[in-house]
Scaffold this active site. Structure first.
Site, PDB file in Angstrom:
ATOM      1  N   HIS A 165       0.817  -1.216   0.000  1.00 41.32           N
ATOM      2  CA  HIS A 165       0.000   0.000   0.000  1.00 41.32           C
ATOM      3  C   HIS A 165       0.856   1.273   0.000  1.00 41.32           C
ATOM      4  O   HIS A 165       0.371   2.353  -0.346  1.00 41.32           O
ATOM      5  CB  HIS A 165      -0.939   0.005   1.216  1.00 41.32           C
ATOM      6  CG  HIS A 165      -2.248   0.681   0.962  1.00 41.32           C
ATOM      7  ND1 HIS A 165      -2.393   1.708   0.052  1.00 41.32           N
ATOM      8  CD2 HIS A 165      -3.478   0.490   1.502  1.00 41.32           C
ATOM      9  CE1 HIS A 165      -3.652   2.117   0.054  1.00 41.32           C
ATOM     10  NE2 HIS A 165      -4.335   1.388   0.909  1.00 41.32           N
ATOM     11  N   SER A 166       2.118   1.160   0.369  1.00 37.54           N
ATOM     12  CA  SER A 166       2.970   2.352   0.378  1.00 37.54           C
ATOM     13  C   SER A 166       3.244   2.867  -1.033  1.00 37.54           C
ATOM     14  O   SER A 166       3.665   4.009  -1.214  1.00 37.54           O
ATOM     15  CB  SER A 166       4.298   2.063   1.087  1.00 37.54           C
ATOM     16  OG  SER A 166       5.015   1.048   0.421  1.00 37.54           O
TER      17      SER A 166
END
Length: 490
Positions: A165-166
């Site tokens: 998700h980063s």
């Protein structure tokens, strides 16, 4: 039944060490050559918040491996983040994106599959469930693609795209995926989204002093509730609320598709929005599900249940799909441009199923008459982070998920059939795992259907398919109530 292939990506418990390279950077090294992670990206490298986006794509044919590789190379060329690794300095704690060599074969997983298995659908579900307790090798960019060429009830082949998700928020990945897609009817044309020309902002315009004061008041109340939730305000302990450690447990990701025409029928009859109807359906479905869970333990359903959803809200000025877009600072689509909304769900029993939609509409109208997502973003990403640092900000951010019951998102998808990675698509099902929440519901439209994608902690929601049944039956009852009322009026 065929067994799920062992995954060489399994790392056991997901921790920060599994997704970050730790090095000692020399003084000044990387200050100009490498881009630092944004505050939003840094959140996903804090302990207990190691989150992955997982998108399941069904195709009308088996996936051609060479064609898939060609599209992945195009993705890397257009989106440099897919060729970068995260490097953290042990001494300073700073994190940077560092370019890395990409070998497509290291990111493409094509397991050997027994074709004469008892249930291909169960095999796919088990395979994805295994992925939810794994993480990607930290020595390479944090994404991979799994090709499962076995026939299921709704597809001839299945592709699973997974990324940390980063790398970006949900809308970033959806925009990226669609930029690599084309209409099935026109191989040269980009997909058409229901809101392709303007942002999905709901904030009501303050046309006079009274409405302006109401917006300010609603914003203040929402922000205070958000602040209290980061510290002590918790939802009611129900069978749907997860216990500590949920972020590291195995999940089941299941889907259920319903007719978009049925939802629009209710929407038009009640002068509501598609989102109002979906929220109403979820409220009604939760009522059915909780009633059954409490009956199983011979306990009455508590009165005045506080049950809220954590919603990420897009703050972009545009949601256009651009085939030439790159994940740079100049790209409006990429990155983290989201605020937060805490949305209460009323799960009390209603004799009239339409009351669930009416209450959802009323709740959403109050949210529209506020600046809640902008205020919560400022508090979570700017104020707390600058005053107390990333560790405290990360802990408070996790508390919001721990103290609420589930996560919810609703995203409009393509209006016509599309080809993804060169293959005609039957469905799209985006989801998450690693989030400190027992249940995540993602809703996406595709052509004539709306798909509910449930990512459920097996300990909290041991029967996610029954919850899907409850959602489907709730929509049916709401639709029948609309039709019955229409017949009476006519």
């Amino acid at each position: 039944m065929g067994k799920t292939p062992s995954l060489n990506l399994l790392k056991g418990t997901k921790t920060i060490e599994d997704t970050v390279n730790y090095v000692c950077l020399k003084e000044g090294e990387g200050d100009h050559e490498h881009e630092s992670l944004s505050a939003g990206a840094r959140f996903f490298h804090e302990p207990g918040f190691n989150v992955y986006i997982l998108t399941k794509i069904g195709a009308k044919s088996s996936f051609d491996i060479n064609r898939t590789k060609a599209y992945l190379i195009q993705m890397i060329d257009n989106y440099p983040c897919f060729s970068q690794v995260v490097v953290k300095d042990k001494e300073s704690g700073s994190m940077k994106w560092v370019p890395s060599h990409v070998n497509i074969d290291d990111h493409l997983v094509v397991p050997e599959i027994e074709q004469n298995m008892d249930s291909s659908d169960q095999f796919i579900e088990d395979y994805i469930s295994n992925l939810t307790v794994s993480c990607i090798d930290n020595l390479k960019p944090l994404w991979d693609v799994h090709i499962l060429n076995t026939r299921t009830s709704d597809a001839q082949g299945t592709c699973i795209f997974r990324a940390h998700h980063s790398l970006g928020d949900g809308l970033s990945f959806m925009s990226m995926l669609l930029s690599l897609s084309r209409k099935a009817s026109d191989p040269e044309a980009l997909p058409t989204l229901p809101m392709n020309m303007k942002a999905h902002h709901h904030t009501t315009t303050a046309t006079n002093v009274i409405s302006f004061c109401m917006v300010l008041w609603n914003t203040f109340v929402a922000l205070m509730l958000f602040v209290f939730t980061t510290m002590f305000l918790k939802d009611t302990e129900t069978p749907m609320k997860a216990s500590p450690g949920v972020e590291d447990r195995r999940r089941r990701i299941v889907t259920r598709s319903v007719s978009l025409a049925d939802i629009k029928l209710v929407k038009n009859a009640m002068n509501a929005t598609v989102n109002d109807v979906i929220v109403g359906v979820i409220q009604a479905g939760f009522n059915r599900y909780l009633k059954r869970r409490y009956e199983e333990i011979n306990s009455p359903v508590p009165e005045n249940i506080l049950l809220r959803a954590m919603i990420s809200y897009n703050l972009r000025a545009s949601v256009n799909v651009d085939a030439s877009a790159k994940n740079t600072n100049e790209n409006e689509t990429w990155g983290y441009k989201v605020g937060y909304i805490l949305l209460p769900f009323n799960v009390k029993h209603r004799s009239d199923p339409l009351d669930y939609v009416r209450e959802a509409k009323s709740t959403m109208e109050r949210r529209k008459a506020s600046l809640e997502p902008f205020a919560t973003r400022f508090f979570a990403k700017s104020l707390v982070n600058k005053l107390f640092g990333m560790k405290i900000a990360g802990k408070l951010n996790r508390n919001v998920y721990y103290n609420t019951t589930f996560c919810f998102s609703n995203m409009p998808g393509p209006k016509e059939e599309i080809c993804v990675l060169g293959h005609e698509v039957t469905y799209l099902a985006p989801s998450l795992y690693g989030m400190p929440s027992g249940l995540m519901i993602h809703v996406i439209s595709y052509v004539d259907n709306v798909t509910f994608v449930l990512s459920a902690d097996e300990k909290t929601i041991p029967d996610p398919r029954r919850l899907c049944d409850d959602l489907q039956q709730s929509l049916h009852h709401i639709k029948c109530s609309v039709l019955a009322k229409s017949c009476v009026e006519n």
